[in-house]
Design an enzyme around this catalytic site. Structure first.
Site, PDB file in Angstrom:
ATOM      1  N   GLU A  75       0.846  -1.212   0.000  1.00  0.00           N
ATOM      2  CA  GLU A  75       0.000   0.000   0.000  1.00  0.00           C
ATOM      3  C   GLU A  75       0.874   1.252   0.000  1.00  0.00           C
ATOM      4  OE1 GLU A  75      -3.558   0.570   0.215  1.00  0.00           O
ATOM      5  OE2 GLU A  75      -2.794   2.607  -0.170  1.00  0.00           O
ATOM      6  N   GLY A 107      11.451  -1.268   2.842  1.00  0.00           N
ATOM      7  CA  GLY A 107      12.469  -0.920   1.859  1.00  0.00           C
ATOM      8  C   GLY A 107      12.279   0.492   1.321  1.00  0.00           C
ATOM      9  N   GLY A 109      10.313   1.920  -0.935  1.00  0.00           N
ATOM     10  CA  GLY A 109       8.948   2.482  -1.007  1.00  0.00           C
ATOM     11  C   GLY A 109       8.430   2.871   0.361  1.00  0.00           C
ATOM     12  N   THR A 110       8.697   2.027   1.343  1.00  0.00           N
ATOM     13  CA  THR A 110       8.241   2.275   2.719  1.00  0.00           C
ATOM     14  C   THR A 110       8.907   3.513   3.293  1.00  0.00           C
ATOM     15  OG1 THR A 110       8.001  -0.123   2.987  1.00  0.00           O
ATOM     16  CG2 THR A 110       8.076   1.213   5.014  1.00  0.00           C
ATOM     17  N   ASP A 132      16.815  -7.094  -1.166  1.00  0.00           N
ATOM     18  CA  ASP A 132      17.529  -6.471  -2.294  1.00  0.00           C
ATOM     19  C   ASP A 132      18.786  -5.718  -1.886  1.00  0.00           C
ATOM     20  OD1 ASP A 132      14.322  -5.408  -3.682  1.00  0.00           O
ATOM     21  OD2 ASP A 132      15.302  -7.370  -3.620  1.00  0.00           O
ATOM     22  N   MET A 174      16.410 -12.701  -7.333  1.00  0.00           N
ATOM     23  CA  MET A 174      15.717 -11.434  -7.167  1.00  0.00           C
ATOM     24  C   MET A 174      16.708 -10.299  -6.932  1.00  0.00           C
ATOM     25  SD  MET A 174      12.349 -12.359  -4.924  1.00  0.00           S
ATOM     26  CE  MET A 174      10.805 -12.797  -5.741  1.00  0.00           C
ATOM     27  N   GLU A 227      17.370 -10.459 -11.720  1.00  0.00           N
ATOM     28  CA  GLU A 227      16.132 -10.229 -12.494  1.00  0.00           C
ATOM     29  C   GLU A 227      16.103  -8.844 -13.156  1.00  0.00           C
ATOM     30  OE1 GLU A 227      12.733 -10.242  -9.916  1.00  0.00           O
ATOM     31  OE2 GLU A 227      13.660  -8.909  -8.479  1.00  0.00           O
ATOM     32  N   ARG A 255      20.138 -25.398 -18.844  1.00  0.00           N
ATOM     33  CA  ARG A 255      18.880 -25.414 -18.095  1.00  0.00           C
ATOM     34  C   ARG A 255      18.813 -24.230 -17.156  1.00  0.00           C
ATOM     35  NH1 ARG A 255      18.512 -28.480 -21.487  1.00  0.00           N
ATOM     36  NH2 ARG A 255      17.805 -30.692 -21.502  1.00  0.00           N
ATOM     37  N   ARG A 264      12.726 -15.276  -0.137  1.00  0.00           N
ATOM     38  CA  ARG A 264      12.106 -14.402   0.882  1.00  0.00           C
ATOM     39  C   ARG A 264      11.550 -15.213   2.056  1.00  0.00           C
ATOM     40  NH1 ARG A 264       9.024 -10.370  -2.588  1.00  0.00           N
ATOM     41  NH2 ARG A 264       7.304 -10.853  -1.190  1.00  0.00           N
TER      42      ARG A 264
HETATM   43  O1  F6P Z   1      11.756  -6.112  -2.963  1.00  0.00           O
HETATM   44  C1  F6P Z   1      11.841  -7.479  -2.700  1.00  0.00           C
HETATM   45  C2  F6P Z   1      11.382  -8.265  -3.906  1.00  0.00           C
HETATM   46  O2  F6P Z   1      11.458  -9.626  -3.621  1.00  0.00           O
HETATM   47  C3  F6P Z   1      12.179  -7.981  -5.158  1.00  0.00           C
HETATM   48  O3  F6P Z   1      13.445  -8.610  -5.157  1.00  0.00           O
HETATM   49  C4  F6P Z   1      11.223  -8.506  -6.198  1.00  0.00           C
HETATM   50  O4  F6P Z   1      11.470  -7.972  -7.484  1.00  0.00           O
HETATM   51  C5  F6P Z   1       9.880  -8.017  -5.643  1.00  0.00           C
HETATM   52  O5  F6P Z   1      10.038  -7.952  -4.236  1.00  0.00           O
HETATM   53  C6  F6P Z   1       8.702  -8.927  -5.954  1.00  0.00           C
HETATM   54  O6  F6P Z   1       7.539  -8.224  -5.555  1.00  0.00           O
HETATM   55  P1  F6P Z   1       6.203  -8.991  -5.118  1.00  0.00           P
HETATM   56  O7  F6P Z   1       6.459  -9.655  -3.806  1.00  0.00           O
HETATM   57  O8  F6P Z   1       5.168  -7.871  -4.999  1.00  0.00           O
HETATM   58  O9  F6P Z   1       5.886  -9.976  -6.215  1.00  0.00           O
END
Ligand code: F6P
Length: 340
Positions: A75, A107, A109-110, A132, A174, A227, A255, A264
Site C-alpha cells: 500500500e 524498503g 517504497g516504505t 535487495d 531477485m 532479475e 537449463r 524471501r
Molecule cells: O523487494 C523485494 C522483492 O522480492 C524484489 O526482489 C522482487 O522484485 C519483488 O520484491 C517482488 O515483488 P512482489 O512480492 O510484490 O511480487
C-alpha cells in the site's frame, strides 16, 4: 508521560522482520515502559485503524520466525488518486491513538512514504528491510544475508547436477533493480558468469566465454542472472529464452532455475537476526530521545542513523568499479561486458 508507539512492516517480506519487531517492542516496553501498537499489513492497517497492542509476551519466541506477525502490503497511501483521503485517515488515526512515533520497517517504497508522512506531521523512524540490499545510506539491510545464503545453497546444488550432465546452469535471482544478491551469491557460489543490471551485458560475450570454458574441458558452467538485467536495453528475454539462446550458440545443454520467492521465505540467518535486533533496539533508543524522522542504518560496522530525507527516493546500486567487482573479474568471473 508514557510514550505510545506504532510499528508496521511494509513492502516485500523477508526473514528478520519478526526479529526487528521484537527488538523494537522489547526495548520500548522493558527499558522505557512504552506502549506498543502493531499495525496490520503495512500502511493499510494505519489507514484502516487495524492494529493490536503488542505486549512482551506477544513478541516472545518470534526471533527465529520467518515472515512478519503483523503481515505486510505494498500500500502506497500517497500514490493513488485516493491518496488525500488515505493520508487524512492516517493523520487522524495517528492523532486519535495519541501516538508519539511510528516505526516503519521496510524498503525504499516504505521509507519514501515514511518521509512523506513526517512532512504532514507524524513522527517516524525507518528501519531498512529488504532482500535487495538497495536502501541508500546503509551498508546492509536485514533480509539480504538470508537471501544470499539461500541463493548460495541453490548454486551449490546446481553445481553438482550440472557437473553430472556437463551442462550450463542458469539461476535467476531477485534484487529488483539492483544486482546485490546476484553479485554476492554469485561470488559465494563460484558463479562463472554474473549478470547484474548495473553492468550492461552483451549475450554474445557470455556465449563466447561459456563456449571457451567448454573447449577448455570445464564440465559445468554457472550463470547467475539478477532479475533486473531483463530491463536492460536489448535484454528483453526470460530465463528460459536465455537458456535456449545459450544452448543454440554453444551447442551445450543449458537449463534454467528461477529461484523466486524461496529467497524471501524461512527463518532468518544468524546475521540477519542480530542485525534486525540491533536495528530494532536502536530505533527504540532514538524514540526515547525524541530523535524523530531518522532512518536507522549500519555504517562502519556499527548501527547509526541518518535523516529519512537523505535516503528517501534514492537507490543503492553496485558501482562497477568497486573492489568486490574488480576482485571477481580478477578471479575469472564474466560480467558480460568485456570479452574473456
Ligand atoms: O523487494 C523485494 C522483492 O522480492 C524484489 O526482489 C522482487 O522484485 C519483488 O520484491 C517482488 O515483488 P512482489 O512480492 O510484490 O511480487
Amino acid at each position: 508521560m508514557t510514550k505510545r508507539i506504532g510499528i508496521l512492516t511494509a513492502g516485500g517480506d523477508c526473514p528478520g522482520l519478526n526479529a526487528a519487531i521484537r527488538g523494537v517492542a522489547k526495548t520500548a516496553i522493558v527499558e522505557y515502559g512504552m506502549k506498543v501498537l502493531g499495525f496490520y499489513d503495512g500502511y493499510k492497517g494505519l489507514i484502516n485503524n487495524d492494529y493490536t497492542e503488542l505486549t512482551e509476551s506477544d513478541v516472545s519466541g518470534i526471533l527465529t520466525q520467518g515472515g512478519t506477525i503483523l503481515g505486510t502490503s505494498r500500500e502506497k497511501p500517497f500514490k493513488d488518486d485516493a491518496g488525500e483521503m488515505k493520508t487524512d485517515k492516517i493523520l487522524s488515526n495517528y492523532r486519535d491513538l495519541d501516538l508519539d512515533c511510528l516505526v516503519c520497517i521496510g524498503g525504499n517504497g516504505t521509507i519514501k512514504t515514511a518521509h512523506k508522512l513526517s512532512k504532514i506531521g507524524l513522527n517516524v523512524i525507518g528501519i531498512p528491510k529488504t532482500i535487495d540490499n538497495d536502501v541508500w545510506g546503509t551498508d546492509q539491510t536485514f533480509g539480504f544475508d538470508s537471501a544470499v545464503n539461500i541463493c548460495t545453497d541453490a548454486i551449490d546444488r546446481l553445481h553438482t547436477t550440472g557437473n553430472s550432465h556437463h551442462r550450463i546452469m542458469i539461476i535467476e535471482v531477485m534484487g529488483h533493480n539492483a544486482g546485490w544478491i546476484a553479485l554476492h551469491a554469485g561470488i559465494a557460489g563460484g558463479g562463472d558468469v554474473i549478470l547484474v543490471p548495473e553492468i550492461t551485458c552483451n549475450i554474445d560475450i557470455v556465449t563466447n566465454y561459456l563456449h571457451k570454458r567448454h573447449t577448455q574441458g570445464k564440465p559445468v558452467s554457472i550463470v547467475v542472472v539478477a532479475e533486473g538485467v531483463y530491463s536492460q536495453e536489448n535484454n528483453n528475454f526470460t530465463a528460459h529464452e536465455l537458456a535456449q539462446r545459450i544452448e543454440q550458440a554453444t551447442g551445450i545443454e543449458t537449463r534454467e532455475t528461477v529461484l523466486g520467492y524461496i529467497q524471501r521465505g524461512g527463518t532468518p540467518s544468524a546475521a540477519d537476526r542480530i542485525l534486525a535486533t540491533r536495528y530494532g533496539r536502536y530505533a527504540a533508543h532514538l524514540i526515547a530521545k525524541e530523535k524523530y524522522n531518522q532512518l536507522v542504518v549500519f555504517k562502519n560496522n556499527t548501527v547509526d542513523h541518518i535523516s529519512l530525507k537523505e535516503s528517501a527516493g534514492k537507490l543503492k546500486t553496485i558501482d562497477p568499479e568497486e573492489m568486490i567487482v574488480v576482485s571477481a573479474r580478477a578471479l575469472g568471473v564474466c560480467f558480460g561486458d568485456k570479452p574473456m
